[in-house]
Design a protein around this motif. Structure first.
Motif, short mmCIF file in Angstrom:
data_model
loop_
_atom_site.label_atom_id
_atom_site.label_comp_id
_atom_site.label_asym_id
_atom_site.label_seq_id
_atom_site.Cartn_x
_atom_site.Cartn_y
_atom_site.Cartn_z
N MET A 66 -15.74 -44.44 7.90
CA MET A 66 -16.82 -45.24 7.32
C MET A 66 -17.18 -44.72 5.93
SD MET A 66 -19.34 -45.61 10.60
CE MET A 66 -19.42 -47.13 11.54
N ALA A 67 -17.35 -43.41 5.81
CA ALA A 67 -17.73 -42.80 4.53
C ALA A 67 -16.64 -43.04 3.47
CB ALA A 67 -17.99 -41.31 4.71
N GLN A 68 -15.37 -42.91 3.86
CA GLN A 68 -14.29 -43.14 2.91
C GLN A 68 -14.19 -44.62 2.53
OE1 GLN A 68 -10.54 -41.22 3.80
NE2 GLN A 68 -11.57 -39.32 4.39
N SER A 69 -14.61 -45.50 3.41
CA SER A 69 -14.66 -46.92 3.07
C SER A 69 -15.69 -47.17 1.99
CB SER A 69 -14.97 -47.76 4.32
OG SER A 69 -13.93 -47.62 5.27
N VAL A 70 -16.82 -46.47 2.05
CA VAL A 70 -17.84 -46.56 1.00
C VAL A 70 -17.26 -46.00 -0.31
CG1 VAL A 70 -20.15 -45.84 0.26
CG2 VAL A 70 -19.72 -46.37 2.68
N ALA A 71 -16.56 -44.87 -0.23
CA ALA A 71 -15.93 -44.28 -1.42
C ALA A 71 -14.89 -45.23 -2.00
CB ALA A 71 -15.29 -42.94 -1.06
N LEU A 72 -14.19 -45.96 -1.15
CA LEU A 72 -13.19 -46.92 -1.60
C LEU A 72 -13.86 -48.04 -2.39
CD1 LEU A 72 -10.26 -47.88 -1.64
CD2 LEU A 72 -10.65 -48.90 0.62
N HIS A 73 -15.03 -48.49 -1.95
CA HIS A 73 -15.78 -49.51 -2.70
C HIS A 73 -16.07 -49.01 -4.10
CE1 HIS A 73 -19.20 -51.91 -4.10
NE2 HIS A 73 -18.64 -52.90 -3.40
N SER A 95 -28.78 -43.80 12.03
CA SER A 95 -28.53 -44.64 13.22
C SER A 95 -27.07 -45.06 13.40
CB SER A 95 -29.43 -45.88 13.19
OG SER A 95 -29.08 -46.74 12.12
N ILE A 96 -26.17 -44.11 13.41
CA ILE A 96 -24.78 -44.43 13.73
C ILE A 96 -24.66 -44.63 15.24
CG2 ILE A 96 -22.41 -43.51 13.85
CD1 ILE A 96 -23.02 -44.22 11.03
N ASP A 125 -24.80 -50.70 4.86
CA ASP A 125 -24.57 -50.96 6.28
C ASP A 125 -23.07 -50.89 6.47
OD1 ASP A 125 -26.92 -51.33 7.74
OD2 ASP A 125 -27.09 -53.45 7.16
N VAL A 126 -22.62 -50.27 7.55
CA VAL A 126 -21.19 -50.20 7.86
C VAL A 126 -20.97 -50.66 9.29
CG1 VAL A 126 -20.42 -48.48 6.18
CG2 VAL A 126 -21.47 -47.71 8.27
N VAL A 127 -19.96 -51.49 9.47
CA VAL A 127 -19.60 -51.98 10.80
C VAL A 127 -18.09 -51.83 10.94
CG1 VAL A 127 -19.52 -53.98 12.35
CG2 VAL A 127 -21.50 -53.64 10.86
N THR A 128 -17.66 -51.14 12.00
CA THR A 128 -16.25 -50.94 12.27
C THR A 128 -15.86 -51.75 13.49
OG1 THR A 128 -16.31 -48.73 11.30
CG2 THR A 128 -14.49 -49.20 12.79
N LYS A 137 -21.25 -48.87 14.27
CA LYS A 137 -22.08 -49.41 13.20
C LYS A 137 -23.11 -48.37 12.80
CE LYS A 137 -25.27 -51.72 16.36
NZ LYS A 137 -25.85 -52.99 16.77
N GLY A 138 -23.66 -48.55 11.63
CA GLY A 138 -24.69 -47.64 11.17
C GLY A 138 -25.06 -47.88 9.72
#
Length: 146
Positions: A66-73, A95-96, A125-128, A137-138
């Motif tokens: 999830m964190a790396q997905s944010v970094a990818l953005h 709230s993960i 917000d992240v949803v896997t 999610k979290g």
């Protein structure tokens, strides 16, 4: 890079060039879609993944994905501007909830939705999902290093 079925914007090599993590700590390998306010990433679970234990990709691996997905953005945003992306870090996790753990060769997809961005601090917000079923999610807050 280019469109390759399923709306793929970037493959493993391109994606790795956009984030600060390096093998074997890379937990994203596909970029499916991008906008200023949203990104969809993917990751196919491999047995040699750092966070693969007892035949599952464990909770800490999902959170790192999830964190790396944010970094990818952020990385793709800077790539489009032809600028070097700064390094960032997780400022907080809120709230993960992890509902299920993927297995080897499963592909997880994460949607990052930017809620707020100001002065290098981004709230998301992240949803896997796995096979279009939500497995985690979290909310995260990331901070760009100065």
């Amino acid at each position: 890079m280019g469109t390759v079925g399923n709306n793929l914007l970037g493959d493993k090599d391109f994606v790795e060039s956009l984030i600060p993590q390096q093998f074997p700590f890379v937990m994203v390998d596909k970029l499916y879609s991008y906008s200023e306010t949203e990104l969809v990433s993917g990751f196919t679970i491999q047995e040699e993944a750092i966070f693969f234990e007892n035949k599952s990709f464990v909770e800490s691996g999902i959170i790192e994905h999830m964190a790396q997905s944010v970094a990818l953005h952020t990385g793709y945003q800077f790539y489009l501007r032809k600028e070097q992306a700064p390094t960032g870090y997780i400022g907080s996790i809120k709230s993960i909830e992890i509902i299920a753990l993927p297995k080897v060769q499963d592909e997880i997809r994460t949607t990052v939705s930017i809620l707020q961005e100001f002065a290098g601090i981004t709230l998301v917000d992240v949803v896997t999902t796995l096979n279009d079923v939500e497995i985690a999610k979290g909310q995260m807050k990331t901070v760009l290093a100065k």
